[in-house]
Design an enzyme around this catalytic site. Structure first.
Site, mmCIF file in Angstrom:
data_model
loop_
_atom_site.group_PDB
_atom_site.id
_atom_site.type_symbol
_atom_site.label_atom_id
_atom_site.label_comp_id
_atom_site.label_asym_id
_atom_site.label_seq_id
_atom_site.Cartn_x
_atom_site.Cartn_y
_atom_site.Cartn_z
ATOM 1 C CB SER A 39 49.841 -29.440 -20.824
ATOM 2 O OG SER A 39 48.598 -29.280 -20.187
ATOM 3 C CB CYS A 43 51.575 -24.605 -8.773
ATOM 4 S SG CYS A 43 51.191 -23.033 -9.586
ATOM 5 N N PRO A 273 45.798 -5.884 -33.088
ATOM 6 C CG PRO A 273 44.245 -5.081 -34.634
ATOM 7 C CD PRO A 273 45.586 -4.767 -34.033
ATOM 8 C CB ALA A 277 50.211 -10.826 -24.609
ATOM 9 C CG ASP A 280 54.099 -16.347 -15.689
ATOM 10 O OD1 ASP A 280 52.942 -16.365 -15.238
ATOM 11 O OD2 ASP A 280 54.938 -17.226 -15.431
ATOM 12 C CG HIS A 302 44.135 -21.846 -16.059
ATOM 13 N ND1 HIS A 302 44.055 -22.972 -16.849
ATOM 14 C CD2 HIS A 302 45.245 -22.016 -15.298
ATOM 15 C CE1 HIS A 302 45.045 -23.790 -16.580
ATOM 16 N NE2 HIS A 302 45.792 -23.236 -15.638
ATOM 17 C CE1 TYR A 423 29.316 -23.257 14.225
ATOM 18 C CE2 TYR A 423 26.922 -23.581 14.386
ATOM 19 C CZ TYR A 423 28.189 -23.672 14.945
ATOM 20 O OH TYR A 423 28.354 -24.175 16.211
#
Length: 445
Positions: A39, A43, A273, A277, A280, A302, A423
């Site tokens: 865990s 990244c 079933p 999966a 990646d 996720h 804005y």
């Protein structure tokens, strides 16, 4: 009591385990992973190496002891699942520390094995110092090498996400960086004109870029390229691609899709079933075209983990497909994209038109503003958005996030001009770049 076994304890596996426990306090959950760390935020690893993030433990979100205490989930690290007996609903597990093997039964099995870095066969590669970056231990090895050996130069092979992030972080450490990329333009998921803006930024920042070539031979610190050029570097970062870890699934006779991932349905079930999966190594489908698609990125896994966990517990929440939404920092630039790029659209012979807006991120009179290019492909008949790309200095991610929402909601290119977006001078303009794309598309109609 239902028993769920999960293979993989990083993003997908750990998230699926957490979701299962959140929605059901009674199911038994066992997670196996061959690595020694679970865990962690993969990244973030290039930014640990680049000293942007100083504490490497800050990207480790939990450990087996905490996971057990907080969620009553058993995580066994350095345990490799080597075989699935689908008929008996058992997996064969090997303790990598002791070599012992044992069986574990399951009612449902989630495969989240991730992927492995591709290392091409190159003459003499064993004579050079070569690294890949796919896990926490890889990161630690690169970090230790840089801190202990004090290298001065590096070759990064591959101009994708990891390659560009590593090039930036190594350059920021003061290294002489060369980036070698086989294709004519880097970041092949982007349109060529967007990629060229990134290439210009690399040149400005002092990264030597060599495209349309690849390494063919190495001799220690001497690297020869296919175009005849010789480079010299203290080490090599190999980031040419990712191979999905499907060996366990193939051995079990599960169906592998045309993208090379384990084929799944809208609930992340394989053709067995009882087996799911995610991540990646899984293949799902494209939200725009419905074609098979595999996206090895954090956000999709996720979502897939949530869908698989809910389906195992009896809730049928279908995945609506993948867009491949992604964002990348390259020194002073940010590049982001979602949906189909121009090459994919052409390869699939889809009818399309393109609208491009070159503007600014926010009010020009406000001191903190930057150039921004927003490019959107759409079907000229249905007006449905096919994909979008954006590059600039700030506000890039939020523009692509709006396009993602529009695609998901089924909005047309013309609807973009009507969106009432935030804005204020520090953030946007009265007519945001998103609105401008919509107005331009209406004029082209």
């Amino acid at each position: 009591m239902k028993k769920i076994v999960i293979v993989g304890a990083v993003g997908g596996g750990a998230t699926a385990a957490g979701q299962l426990r959140f929605y059901n306090p009674d199911v038994q959950i066992i997670v196996f992973d061959r690595d020694s760390t679970m865990s962690y935020a993969a990244c973030g690893t290039p930014y640990i190496i680049g000293d942007v993030i100083e504490d490497e433990q800050s990207i480790v979100l939990t450990n087996p002891e905490k996971f057990k205490k907080k969620r009553d989930i058993d995580v066994k690290l350095e345990h490799d699942v080597i075989e699935i007996d689908r008929a008996a609903k058992k997996v064969l597990v090997q303790n990598l520390e002791t070599g012992d093997q044992f069986e574990e039964s399951y009612d449902a099995l989630i495969l989240a094995p991730g992927g492995s870095a591709i290392v091409p066969k190159i003459e003499g590669l064993d004579s050079s110092q070569v690294f890949t970056l796919r896990n926490f231990e890889d990161m630690q090895r690169i970090d230790r090498f840089i801190k202990n050996k004090k290298p001065e130069s590096c070759i990064v092979s591959g101009g994708g996400f990891i390659g560009l992030e590593m090039a930036e972080n190594l350059k920021n450490l003061g290294l002489d960086v060369s980036l070698v990329h086989r294709s004519p333009a880097i970041m092949s998921i982007l349109d060529t004109d967007i990629s060229l803006i990134i290439e210009k930024e690399l040149a400005i920042q002092g990264v030597k870029l060599l495209t349309g070539t690849e390494m063919v031979k190495t001799d220690g610190k001497t690297i020869k390229l296919s175009n005849g050029i010789e480079l010299h570097a203290d080490f090599i970062i190999m980031s040419v691609g990712l191979r999905p870890n499907t060996g366990l699934a193939v051995k079990a006779g599960l169906k592998i899709g045309e993208t090379g991932g384990i084929q799944t349905n809208e609930f992340m079930q394989t053709d067995d079933p009882s087996i799911y999966a995610i991540g990646d190594a899984s293949e799902n489908f494209d939200m725009v075209t419905g074609d098979p698609k595999r996206v090895p990125l954090a956000s999709p896994v996720h979502r897939q983990a949530f869908i698989a966990a809910r389906h195992i517990l009896g809730s049928k929440i279908a995945k609506k497909g993948l867009l491949g939404t992604s964002v990348l920092k390259i020194f002073s630039l940010t590049a982001a994209m979602t949906g189909l790029n121009e090459k994919t659209i052409k390869d699939k012979n889809l009818e399309y038109a393109t609208v491009t807006h070159n503007g600014i991120s926010n009010a020009s009179y406000y001191p903190d503003h930057s150039k921004i290019t927003l490019k959107v492909h759409y079907n000229p008949q249905t007006r449905k958005i096919l994909g979008a790309q954006c590059i600039g200095g700030k506000g890039v991610d939020k523009r692509i996030d709006v396009i993602v929402t529009a695609i998901y909601a089924g909005l047309t290119i013309d609807d973009l001009q009507a969106l009432e977006l935030c804005y204020a001078p520090p953030y946007s303009s009265p007519k945001d770049p998103i609105n401008m794309v919509g107005y331009k598309a209406i004029n082209d109609n």
